[in-house]
Design a protein around this motif. Structure first.
Motif, PDB file in Angstrom:
ATOM      1  N   ASP A  84       0.872  -1.169   0.000  1.00  0.00           N
ATOM      2  CA  ASP A  84       0.000   0.000   0.000  1.00  0.00           C
ATOM      3  C   ASP A  84       0.911   1.221   0.000  1.00  0.00           C
ATOM      4  O   ASP A  84       1.567   1.507   1.008  1.00  0.00           O
ATOM      5  CB  ASP A  84      -0.905  -0.011   1.226  1.00  0.00           C
ATOM      6  N   GLY A  85       0.976   1.920  -1.108  1.00  0.00           N
ATOM      7  CA  GLY A  85       1.880   3.055  -1.249  1.00  0.00           C
ATOM      8  C   GLY A  85       1.558   4.242  -0.375  1.00  0.00           C
ATOM      9  O   GLY A  85       2.355   5.171  -0.277  1.00  0.00           O
ATOM     10  N   THR A  86       0.397   4.232   0.282  1.00  0.00           N
ATOM     11  CA  THR A  86       0.064   5.320   1.196  1.00  0.00           C
ATOM     12  C   THR A  86       0.511   5.016   2.620  1.00  0.00           C
ATOM     13  O   THR A  86       0.383   5.854   3.496  1.00  0.00           O
ATOM     14  CB  THR A  86      -1.459   5.598   1.206  1.00  0.00           C
ATOM     15  N   ASP A  87       1.049   3.821   2.857  1.00  0.00           N
ATOM     16  CA  ASP A  87       1.481   3.387   4.186  1.00  0.00           C
ATOM     17  C   ASP A  87       2.994   3.568   4.315  1.00  0.00           C
ATOM     18  O   ASP A  87       3.761   2.813   3.693  1.00  0.00           O
ATOM     19  CB  ASP A  87       1.097   1.916   4.392  1.00  0.00           C
ATOM     20  N   PRO A  88       3.453   4.538   5.107  1.00  0.00           N
ATOM     21  CA  PRO A  88       4.891   4.803   5.214  1.00  0.00           C
ATOM     22  C   PRO A  88       5.712   3.581   5.649  1.00  0.00           C
ATOM     23  O   PRO A  88       6.812   3.365   5.137  1.00  0.00           O
ATOM     24  CB  PRO A  88       4.984   5.914   6.265  1.00  0.00           C
ATOM     25  N   GLU A  89       5.178   2.768   6.565  1.00  0.00           N
ATOM     26  CA  GLU A  89       5.926   1.589   7.011  1.00  0.00           C
ATOM     27  C   GLU A  89       6.069   0.567   5.888  1.00  0.00           C
ATOM     28  O   GLU A  89       7.122  -0.051   5.733  1.00  0.00           O
ATOM     29  CB  GLU A  89       5.273   0.941   8.238  1.00  0.00           C
ATOM     30  N   ALA A  90       5.019   0.379   5.111  1.00  0.00           N
ATOM     31  CA  ALA A  90       5.076  -0.566   3.996  1.00  0.00           C
ATOM     32  C   ALA A  90       6.069  -0.099   2.936  1.00  0.00           C
ATOM     33  O   ALA A  90       6.840  -0.902   2.396  1.00  0.00           O
ATOM     34  CB  ALA A  90       3.687  -0.751   3.380  1.00  0.00           C
ATOM     35  N   VAL A  91       6.080   1.189   2.654  1.00  0.00           N
ATOM     36  CA  VAL A  91       7.009   1.735   1.659  1.00  0.00           C
ATOM     37  C   VAL A  91       8.451   1.619   2.166  1.00  0.00           C
ATOM     38  O   VAL A  91       9.352   1.248   1.416  1.00  0.00           O
ATOM     39  CB  VAL A  91       6.647   3.192   1.298  1.00  0.00           C
ATOM     40  N   ALA A  92       8.670   1.896   3.458  1.00  0.00           N
ATOM     41  CA  ALA A  92      10.013   1.773   4.033  1.00  0.00           C
ATOM     42  C   ALA A  92      10.494   0.325   3.985  1.00  0.00           C
ATOM     43  O   ALA A  92      11.658   0.063   3.660  1.00  0.00           O
ATOM     44  CB  ALA A  92      10.015   2.294   5.472  1.00  0.00           C
ATOM     45  N   ALA A  93       9.612  -0.622   4.297  1.00  0.00           N
ATOM     46  CA  ALA A  93       9.980  -2.041   4.242  1.00  0.00           C
ATOM     47  C   ALA A  93      10.348  -2.448   2.809  1.00  0.00           C
ATOM     48  O   ALA A  93      11.312  -3.191   2.592  1.00  0.00           O
ATOM     49  CB  ALA A  93       8.842  -2.905   4.766  1.00  0.00           C
ATOM     50  N   PHE A  94       9.589  -1.960   1.843  1.00  0.00           N
ATOM     51  CA  PHE A  94       9.898  -2.239   0.446  1.00  0.00           C
ATOM     52  C   PHE A  94      11.263  -1.677   0.075  1.00  0.00           C
ATOM     53  O   PHE A  94      12.082  -2.357  -0.555  1.00  0.00           O
ATOM     54  CB  PHE A  94       8.815  -1.663  -0.474  1.00  0.00           C
TER      55      PHE A  94
END
Length: 191
Positions: free
Chosen positions: A61-71
């Protein structure tokens, strides 16, 4: 040298076409988006048409900062540098009902179109090749029209757009709107 690109919204539409075009050129492509099944199907389809393993899907989910950081962390573990980020994820939500509905629709549209690009670009900036790494922002006619009226709720497709950000050593990111030869900004509404 094989180049590596990240394409958000890479499972369908323009993002899928961008991913396919890059893969056909021999580049390695990581497609990201919210729907894992759609991304997997797109990666298989492009790999079948090119070289197996050239396109790798990653659901987030590109709106989720934690998900983007993990990616970004996972991508950094695999690749020392990447050559470009194509921010294509987005869409629009038709406002419904009263002012609360209008506000909710605009907030969601902002999250999906602006925040996804800001978060992904910021998270991947340390991995961008220097010099030469590129950030591309894919947009729509709604950026000029405000997204209301006859375009509201309709799909809008840009064609060949040259937009970028650049960073010079020791300075901040800056907007650069330069069109390479042969690239023209054209917009066409698709019904």
């Amino acid at each position: 040298m094989q180049r590596i690109y990240v394409v958000s919204g890479g499972g369908t539409g323009i993002g899928r076409a961008i991913a396919r075009s890059l893969a056909v050129q021999g580049d390695q492509v990581v497609i990201v988006g919210r729907r894992a099944a759609v991304l997997d199907a797109t990666a298989r389809e492009i790999d079948d048409a090119t070289v197996p393993g050239r396109v790798r899907p990653y659901a987030l989910d590109g709106t989720d900062p934690e998900a983007v950081a993990a990616f970004a962390d996972a991508l950094g573990d695999e690749h020392e540098v990447i050559d470009g980020v194509i921010n294509n994820a987005g869409g629009s939500t038709a406002p419904r009902g009263d002012l609360s509905g209008v506000a909710a629709a605009w907030r969601q549209t902002f999250e999906e179109n602006v925040m996804t690009a800001v978060l992904l670009t910021t998270a991947l900036a340390p991995l961008l090749r220097r010099p030469g790494g590129r950030v591309v922002l894919v947009s729509s006619m709604a950026t000029r029209s405000g997204g209301g009226g006859p375009l509201c709720g309709r799909q809008v497709r840009p064609q060949r757009v040259g937009i970028g950000l650049e960073q010079r050593p020791g300075s901040a990111w800056r907007h650069r709107q330069r069109r390479p030869p042969g690239v023209h900004a054209r917009h066409r509404a698709v019904r």
